[in-house]
Write a protein that holds these residues in place. Structure first.
Motif, mmCIF file in Angstrom:
data_model
loop_
_atom_site.group_PDB
_atom_site.id
_atom_site.type_symbol
_atom_site.label_atom_id
_atom_site.label_comp_id
_atom_site.label_asym_id
_atom_site.label_seq_id
_atom_site.Cartn_x
_atom_site.Cartn_y
_atom_site.Cartn_z
ATOM 1 N N ARG A 88 0.826 -1.195 0.150
ATOM 2 C CA ARG A 88 -0.087 -0.121 -0.023
ATOM 3 C C ARG A 88 0.881 1.289 0.146
ATOM 4 O O ARG A 88 1.672 1.361 0.875
ATOM 5 C CB ARG A 88 -0.849 0.073 1.210
ATOM 6 N N LEU A 89 0.628 2.119 -1.136
ATOM 7 C CA LEU A 89 1.358 3.311 -1.046
ATOM 8 C C LEU A 89 0.441 4.378 -0.757
ATOM 9 O O LEU A 89 -0.653 4.817 -1.311
ATOM 10 C CB LEU A 89 1.915 3.545 -2.373
ATOM 11 N N PHE A 90 0.453 4.922 0.776
ATOM 12 C CA PHE A 90 -0.579 5.527 1.583
ATOM 13 C C PHE A 90 -0.165 6.959 1.357
ATOM 14 O O PHE A 90 1.165 7.506 1.100
ATOM 15 C CB PHE A 90 -0.508 5.364 2.977
ATOM 16 N N ILE A 94 -6.020 3.565 -1.513
ATOM 17 C CA ILE A 94 -7.020 3.351 -0.329
ATOM 18 C C ILE A 94 -7.124 1.996 0.621
ATOM 19 O O ILE A 94 -6.830 1.873 1.631
ATOM 20 C CB ILE A 94 -8.536 3.561 -0.737
ATOM 21 N N GLN A 95 -6.762 1.145 -0.289
ATOM 22 C CA GLN A 95 -6.898 -0.189 0.094
ATOM 23 C C GLN A 95 -5.468 -0.957 -0.173
ATOM 24 O O GLN A 95 -4.806 -0.468 -1.149
ATOM 25 C CB GLN A 95 -7.736 -1.285 -0.527
#
Length: 171
Positions: A88-90, A94-95
């Motif tokens: 996940r690349l925050f 989103i998920q």
């Protein structure tokens, strides 16, 4: 937690490149200078100054939001769970993007050039149909799927591989 969501390994990366920090902070400093000169002191910048509304919008976007997002919030999260590898690349994802072990035919650690192979850092795609998730460095793990390859940049490639090995050994 049920057994499919149990996290065996977790790594969180944040941008660490000095040149990126300098570039973003210089750009933010200029936006603050422009905002203070034009909005606070009423001295327009340049021969053809932007309207005040444009100045405020640019200041919010590039003087406040971009530095906060890039240097404060942006992070790459890599998790090994019982059923697969999750990335996940925050805040862009989103998920989690999941790569289930049943879809992975092979995996190995590697050293590569993100710039040469994918054109840079972040979420990248190349002409060969490969995908990369990378924030720092040149080390990663390459997953070979049925129809493509995925490279996940990691600061701890050996630990990540050991975590995957340990999960697959149990299955």
């Amino acid at each position: 937690m049920d057994k499919k969501t149990k996290v065996v390994y977790r790594e969180i990366q944040r941008p660490q490149q000095v040149w990126l920090w300098v570039l973003i902070l210089l750009e933010a400093a200029y936006m603050w200078y422009w905002f203070i000169q034009q909005i606070i002191f009423g001295v327009p910048i340049g021969n053809n100054p932007a309207p005040d509304l444009v100045t405020i919008i640019f200041w919010i976007l590039f003087g406040v939001a971009l530095p906060v997002l890039m240097l404060g919030v942006l992070k790459l999260i890599i998790e090994v769970r019982i059923d697969g590898l999750y990335v996940r690349l925050f805040p862009l994802h989103i998920q989690y993007k999941q790569y289930l072990f049943k879809e992975i035919s092979n995996y190995e650690t590697l050293t590569y050039s993100p710039l040469k192979r994918f054109g840079g850092l972040g979420i990248r795609f190349n002409a060969k149909g490969e995908t990369a998730y990378n924030l720092n460095g040149k080390k990663g793990i390459e997953l070979r799927l049925k129809h493509n390859k995925v490279v996940i940049g990691t600061q701890k490639p050996d630990e990540l591989k050991k975590a995957i090995d340990s999960v697959l050994k149990v299955q």
